[in-house]
Design a protein around this motif. Structure first.
Motif, mmCIF file in Angstrom:
data_model
loop_
_atom_site.group_PDB
_atom_site.id
_atom_site.type_symbol
_atom_site.label_atom_id
_atom_site.label_comp_id
_atom_site.label_asym_id
_atom_site.label_seq_id
_atom_site.Cartn_x
_atom_site.Cartn_y
_atom_site.Cartn_z
ATOM 1 N N MET A 245 0.828 -1.209 0.000
ATOM 2 C CA MET A 245 0.000 0.000 0.000
ATOM 3 C C MET A 245 0.863 1.261 0.000
ATOM 4 O O MET A 245 0.529 2.249 -0.651
ATOM 5 C CB MET A 245 -0.924 0.008 1.228
ATOM 6 C CG MET A 245 -1.933 1.144 1.195
ATOM 7 S SD MET A 245 -3.082 1.134 2.569
ATOM 8 C CE MET A 245 -3.874 -0.435 2.427
ATOM 9 N N SER A 246 1.993 1.194 0.741
ATOM 10 C CA SER A 246 2.666 2.468 1.009
ATOM 11 C C SER A 246 4.184 2.443 0.944
ATOM 12 O O SER A 246 4.820 3.457 1.190
ATOM 13 C CB SER A 246 2.264 2.947 2.406
ATOM 14 O OG SER A 246 2.772 2.073 3.388
ATOM 15 N N SER A 247 4.791 1.310 0.620
ATOM 16 C CA SER A 247 6.264 1.261 0.702
ATOM 17 C C SER A 247 6.914 0.891 -0.630
ATOM 18 O O SER A 247 7.602 -0.113 -0.682
ATOM 19 C CB SER A 247 6.693 0.272 1.794
ATOM 20 O OG SER A 247 6.203 0.638 3.043
ATOM 21 N N VAL A 339 13.445 -4.058 2.170
ATOM 22 C CA VAL A 339 12.483 -3.184 2.846
ATOM 23 C C VAL A 339 12.151 -3.801 4.208
ATOM 24 O O VAL A 339 11.729 -4.953 4.287
ATOM 25 C CB VAL A 339 11.181 -3.044 2.036
ATOM 26 C CG1 VAL A 339 10.292 -1.965 2.654
ATOM 27 C CG2 VAL A 339 11.461 -2.723 0.582
ATOM 28 N N PHE A 340 12.401 -3.033 5.244
ATOM 29 C CA PHE A 340 12.093 -3.476 6.606
ATOM 30 C C PHE A 340 11.123 -2.439 7.172
ATOM 31 O O PHE A 340 11.512 -1.317 7.488
ATOM 32 C CB PHE A 340 13.398 -3.570 7.402
ATOM 33 C CG PHE A 340 13.247 -3.622 8.902
ATOM 34 C CD1 PHE A 340 12.227 -4.353 9.523
ATOM 35 C CD2 PHE A 340 14.161 -2.943 9.706
ATOM 36 C CE1 PHE A 340 12.112 -4.387 10.917
ATOM 37 C CE2 PHE A 340 14.061 -2.977 11.100
ATOM 38 C CZ PHE A 340 13.028 -3.687 11.699
ATOM 39 N N GLY A 341 9.843 -2.825 7.197
ATOM 40 C CA GLY A 341 8.839 -1.858 7.624
ATOM 41 C C GLY A 341 7.855 -2.472 8.586
ATOM 42 O O GLY A 341 7.947 -3.650 8.938
ATOM 43 N N ARG A 420 7.962 0.375 20.845
ATOM 44 C CA ARG A 420 8.848 -0.780 21.032
ATOM 45 C C ARG A 420 8.529 -1.778 19.927
ATOM 46 O O ARG A 420 7.500 -2.462 19.983
ATOM 47 C CB ARG A 420 8.586 -1.448 22.382
ATOM 48 C CG ARG A 420 8.774 -0.540 23.594
ATOM 49 C CD ARG A 420 8.523 -1.368 24.861
ATOM 50 N NE ARG A 420 8.227 -0.528 26.003
ATOM 51 C CZ ARG A 420 9.163 -0.026 26.819
ATOM 52 N NH1 ARG A 420 10.433 -0.297 26.609
ATOM 53 N NH2 ARG A 420 8.810 0.730 27.842
ATOM 54 N N THR A 421 9.418 -1.870 18.927
ATOM 55 C CA THR A 421 9.095 -2.689 17.745
ATOM 56 C C THR A 421 9.134 -4.179 18.044
ATOM 57 O O THR A 421 8.557 -4.964 17.299
ATOM 58 C CB THR A 421 10.096 -2.425 16.602
ATOM 59 O OG1 THR A 421 11.380 -2.905 17.012
ATOM 60 C CG2 THR A 421 10.171 -0.953 16.249
ATOM 61 N N GLY A 422 9.882 -4.576 19.103
ATOM 62 C CA GLY A 422 10.046 -6.009 19.360
ATOM 63 C C GLY A 422 11.031 -6.659 18.409
ATOM 64 O O GLY A 422 11.243 -7.868 18.461
HETATM 65 C C1 J2J Z 1 13.031 -8.772 8.938
HETATM 66 N N1 J2J Z 1 11.838 -8.571 9.519
HETATM 67 C C2 J2J Z 1 10.963 -7.778 8.887
HETATM 68 C C3 J2J Z 1 12.548 -7.406 7.077
HETATM 69 C C4 J2J Z 1 9.268 -6.566 8.257
HETATM 70 C C5 J2J Z 1 7.093 -2.536 4.391
HETATM 71 C C6 J2J Z 1 7.662 -3.787 4.532
HETATM 72 C C7 J2J Z 1 7.185 -4.693 5.474
HETATM 73 C C8 J2J Z 1 6.089 -4.354 6.281
HETATM 74 C C9 J2J Z 1 5.597 -5.345 7.270
HETATM 75 C C10 J2J Z 1 5.511 -3.094 6.133
HETATM 76 C C11 J2J Z 1 11.258 -7.161 7.652
HETATM 77 N N2 J2J Z 1 13.386 -8.220 7.752
HETATM 78 N N3 J2J Z 1 12.908 -6.890 5.906
HETATM 79 O O1 J2J Z 1 4.464 -2.706 6.885
HETATM 80 O O2 J2J Z 1 5.437 -0.973 5.068
HETATM 81 C C12 J2J Z 1 8.998 -7.818 10.423
HETATM 82 C C13 J2J Z 1 9.428 -7.071 11.669
HETATM 83 C C14 J2J Z 1 8.414 -5.935 11.744
HETATM 84 C C15 J2J Z 1 7.162 -6.638 11.281
HETATM 85 C C16 J2J Z 1 6.086 -5.710 10.762
HETATM 86 C C17 J2J Z 1 6.017 -2.179 5.190
HETATM 87 N N4 J2J Z 1 10.192 -6.417 7.303
HETATM 88 N N5 J2J Z 1 9.711 -7.387 9.215
HETATM 89 O O3 J2J Z 1 6.015 -6.505 7.265
HETATM 90 O O4 J2J Z 1 3.244 -4.747 10.120
HETATM 91 O O5 J2J Z 1 9.273 -7.950 12.759
HETATM 92 O O6 J2J Z 1 4.700 -4.872 8.184
HETATM 93 O O7 J2J Z 1 8.278 -5.399 13.040
HETATM 94 O O8 J2J Z 1 3.186 -6.820 8.645
HETATM 95 O O9 J2J Z 1 7.619 -7.512 10.231
HETATM 96 O O10 J2J Z 1 5.072 -6.446 10.134
HETATM 97 P P1 J2J Z 1 3.942 -5.723 9.282
#
Ligand code: J2J
Length: 547
Positions: A245-247, A339-341, A420-422
Motif C-alpha cells: 500500500m505504502s512502501s 524493505v524493513f517496515g 517498542r518494535t520487538g
Molecule cells: C526482517 N523482519 C521484517 C525485514 C518486516 C514494508 C515492509 C514490510 C512491512 C511489514 C511493512 C522485515 N526483515 N525486511 O508494513 O510498510 C517484520 C518485523 C516488523 C514486522 C512488521 C512495510 N520487514 N519485518 O512486514 O506490520 O518484525 O509490516 O516489526 O506486517 O515484520 O510487520 P507488518
C-alpha cells in the motif's frame, strides 16, 4: 482526533509541519490532485480492467455518493476485505471521499478476524468479494452478522446472491450515478483508516494512521524508490497490506502518476507472465515469494519470458538472507531493494546508490531524517553501535498508540513516545539496520504474522486441550513455521480434529499451526510465576527441531 487514538504531542506536530512532512493533504485530495495531473494515464490494470486516473476519480465519486445513499456516514468505519481486484481502489477512495474510514482485512482472514475487526471498530458496513479462491465471503459476512449483530450493511463486489442487507457494488454505483459526491471537510491531522497489526496478543490491535503521517511516508517512499509516471508496479501481495500500500506501494505509484498492475496470486507463473505482458518495472514480494521466483527462473521454466523490463525487486516483511539476496541480480537481472517496515510506521529501505554488499546484508535505513532510532538492551539503555538490541522508534509517521488499547499501549510505547518494535537489530556505521531476531511474541511465517497467544486461546477452547504453547520452528522456505505443543486433557484429540476445530472457529489458514505435537507436560521454567513467553522458550528448547 478519532476517539481512542493517541495524537502526537503539539510540539512534535508543529515540528513535522514546519519540516514540510505533514502538508495538510487528505487521502481524498490526494486522488483528486493526481487525477487532475495524470488524468489520461493508466492508474490501474487488473484482470480485464484498465482504468485511467480520471476513471478512478469518477468511480470514487460514484462510490462515495452511492455509499452515502446506502447510509454510510462521514466518520463511520467500514471493514474492507477484498482480494487484488481494481474495485479495492474504487471502494477505498470512495470511502475516503465520503469521509468514512476503511478498516483493512486481509483476503486470508476468516470469521474470527473479520468479526473482531467489525466489533472492535463498530463498523457500519463490511465490503467483501462474492467468491474468492474458492471461498464464499458472503457466507462469512452472513455468519459474522449472525454472531455479532453487525455490521448493518454488506456490500459485495460481484454477485450479492439476493441476500437481505447485502448490496452489490453495481447497485452502489447506480445509487451514486449523477449524484453530487459528499464533500465533508476531513481534518488531515485526523485518522484516515485503521490498519491491522501483526499482533502479539490474544486479539490483534488496530493501527490508526492519519492523512498527514501516511501521505508523508508515501511521498518520501516514492522519492527514495525513484518512481516516475513511467513506473509500472506489480502488486503480487494483497494490496491492503501496508507494504504494497505504502512502501512505496500503490499509493506511491499514484503519487508519481505510474501504473499499478494487480496480480491475483504471487506465483511465478502468474507474476512472470504479468511482468512481461505489462512491461513491469517494479515489484514487491515477501522472501518466500522471491525464492519461488528465483527458483522458477533459475530452473529455466520461464526461459522464453522477456523480463528485461524489471528494474527493481523489493523484498521485505521478513528477513531476506544475504545468500538469497545475492541471487536476485544474478538470476533476475534486476536490482534488489530490501524493505524493513511495519504497519505501525517506521520503514527502512536500502538505497539505489548503496554499495551492493549493503543491499545484500542489511535491511536498509529509515525514510526520514526525523525518524528517531534507539537500539536498547533489556535494561532499556542504549547499546554500543554494532551490538544487537531492541529497536525503539518514534517519528513523523510512527503511531503513538494503538486504537482503543490503553493497557497495551502502556507496554508497547515508552513514556516518551517511542514504539517498542520487538525487533532485535544492529546498527551499522552508515545507519543501516540489520534485523537479528525478535524479542516479541510473534511468529513471522514468511511475512505473515502470527500471534502465538491468539492461536493458543483458540486451542484452549477445545475440551481435549489442557495447555498449549505455539512456537516458531525454523523453516528453510518460510523462515519460520508454527508448531503447537499440546498437553492433552485425558485422551489426546486427533491432530486433524484439532486443526479442523481451529478452522471451524474461523481462524485464517496461515494461523493454523503447521505441526501439532503432544507432550505429557511442559518443562518447568523455574520457581514462581512464569510468563507465557518463558514457557514458549522452554518448550522450544526442550522439543523444537526444524520441520
Ligand atoms: C526482517 N523482519 C521484517 C525485514 C518486516 C514494508 C515492509 C514490510 C512491512 C511489514 C511493512 C522485515 N526483515 N525486511 O508494513 O510498510 C517484520 C518485523 C516488523 C514486522 C512488521 C512495510 N520487514 N519485518 O512486514 O506490520 O518484525 O509490516 O516489526 O506486517 O515484520 O510487520 P507488518
Amino acid at each position: 482526533m478519532l476517539a481512542g487514538c493517541t495524537p502526537w504531542p503539539p510540539e512534535f506536530a508543529a515540528r513535522y509541519r514546519a519540516a514540510g512532512y505533514w502538508t495538510g493533504e487528505t487521502m481524498d485530495a490526494f486522488l483528486r490532485d493526481r487525477a487532475r495531473r495524470f488524468a489520461g494515464r493508466t492508474a490501474v490494470v487488473g484482470g480485464a480492467e484498465r482504468w485511467t486516473y480520471a476513471d478512478l476519480d469518477a468511480r470514487a465519486d460514484r462510490a462515495a455518493a452511492g455509499l452515502a445513499r446506502l447510509g454510510v456516514a462521514p466518520g463511520d468505519r467500514v471493514v474492507v476485505q477484498l482480494p487484488n481486484v481494481p474495485e479495492v481502489f474504487e471502494v477505498v477512495f470512495g470511502l475516503f471521499r465520503l469521509g468514512a474510514l476503511p478498516v483493512y482485512a486481509l483476503p486470508a482472514h476468516r470469521r474470527a478476524e473479520v468479526a473482531h475487526l467489525c466489533a472492535a471498530t463498530e463498523a457500519a458496513a463490511l465490503v467483501v468479494a462474492d467468491v474468492h479462491a474458492g471461498f464464499d465471503h458472503r457466507d462469512l459476512a452472513e455468519r459474522v452478522r449472525a454472531e455479532t449483530g453487525g455490521p448493518a450493511r454488506v456490500v459485495v463486489v460481484g454477485d450479492a446472491g439476493g441476500r437481505a442487507g447485502f448490496t452489490p457494488l453495481a447497485e452502489v454505483r447506480r445509487l451514486g450515478e449523477g449524484q453530487e459526491p459528499p464533500a465533508p471537510a476531513a481534518d488531515p491531522a485526523d485518522v484516515a483508516f485503521l490498519q491491522l497489526s501483526g499482533g502479539t496478543t490474544g486479539l490483534p490491535k488496530l493501527i490508526p494512521r492519519t492523512h498527514d503521517d501516511y501521505l508523508y511516508s508515501v511521498r518520501a517512499s516514492a522519492e527514495i524508490c525513484g518512481l516516475t509516471p513511467d513506473t509500472v508496479y506489480l502488486s503480487a501481495l494483497p494490496v491492503v497490506h501496508n507494504f504494497p500500500m505504502s512502501s512505496p506501494g500503490f499509493l506511491g505509484v499514484f503519487h508519481a502518476g505510474g501504473t499499478v498492475v494487480l496480480a491475483p496470486d504471487p506465483s511465478p507463473a502468474t507474476c512472470l507472465a504479468l511482468i512481461e505482458a505489462h512491461r513491469v518495472t517494479n515489484a514487491a514480494v515477501v522472501p518466500p515469494v522471491a525464492l519461488l521466483w528465483l527458483d522458477a527462473v533459475a530452473g529455466g521454466a520461464h526461459a522464453d519470458r522477456d523480463l528485461s523490463c524489471l528494474e527493481v525487486l523489493q523484498v521485505g516483511g521478513a528477513k531476506f538472507g544475504a545468500e538469497a539476496a545475492r541471487r536476485v541480480p544474478a538470476v533476475l537481472g534486476c536490482r534488489l531493494q530490501q524493505v524493513f517496515g511495519m504497519a505501525e510506521g517506521l520503514v527502512n529501505y536500502t538505497r539505489a546508490d548503496d554499495p551492493a554488499e549493503t543491499v545484500f546484508t542489511t535491511q536498509g535505513r529509515p525514510i526520514s531524517p526525523d525518524d528517531e532510532i534507539r537500539v536498547v538492551g533489556p535494561d532499556g539503555a542504549e547499546v554500543p553501535e554494532g551490538r544487537p538490541g531492541e529497536l525503539l522508534t518514534r517519528g513523523p509517521y510512527t503511531i503513538r498508540g494503538y486504537y482503543n488499547a490503553p493497557e497495551h499501549n502502556a507496554r508497547a510505547f515508552t513514556p516518551d513516545g517511542f514504539y517498542r518494535t520487538g525487533d532485535l537489530v544492529r546498527r551499522t556505521p552508515t545507519g543501516h539496520l540489520v534485523v537479528e531476531g525478535r524479542a516479541k511474541d510473534q511468529i513471522n511465517r514468511g511475512g505473515e504474522k502470527v500471534a502465538p497467544e491468539e492461536v493458543e486461546n483458540h486451542l484452549l477452547a477445545h475440551p481435549g486441550v489442557h495447555d498449549a504453547a505455539v512456537v516458531a520452528v525454523p523453516d528453510p522456505y518460510l523462515g519460520e513455521r508454527a508448531c503447537a505443543y499440546i498437553v492433552p486433557r485425558g485422551a489426546a484429540p486427533g491432530r486433524g480434529e484439532l486443526l479442523a476445530f481451529l478452522r471451524e472457529r474461523g481462524l485464517a489458514a496461515y494461523k493454523i499451526p503447521d505441526r501439532v505435537e503432544f507432550v505429557a507436560a511442559f518443562p518447568a521454567t523455574g520457581v514462581g510465576k512464569t510468563s507465557r513467553r518463558d514457557l514458549r522458550a522452554a518448550v522450544r528448547a526442550a522439543h523444537a527441531r526444524p520441520a
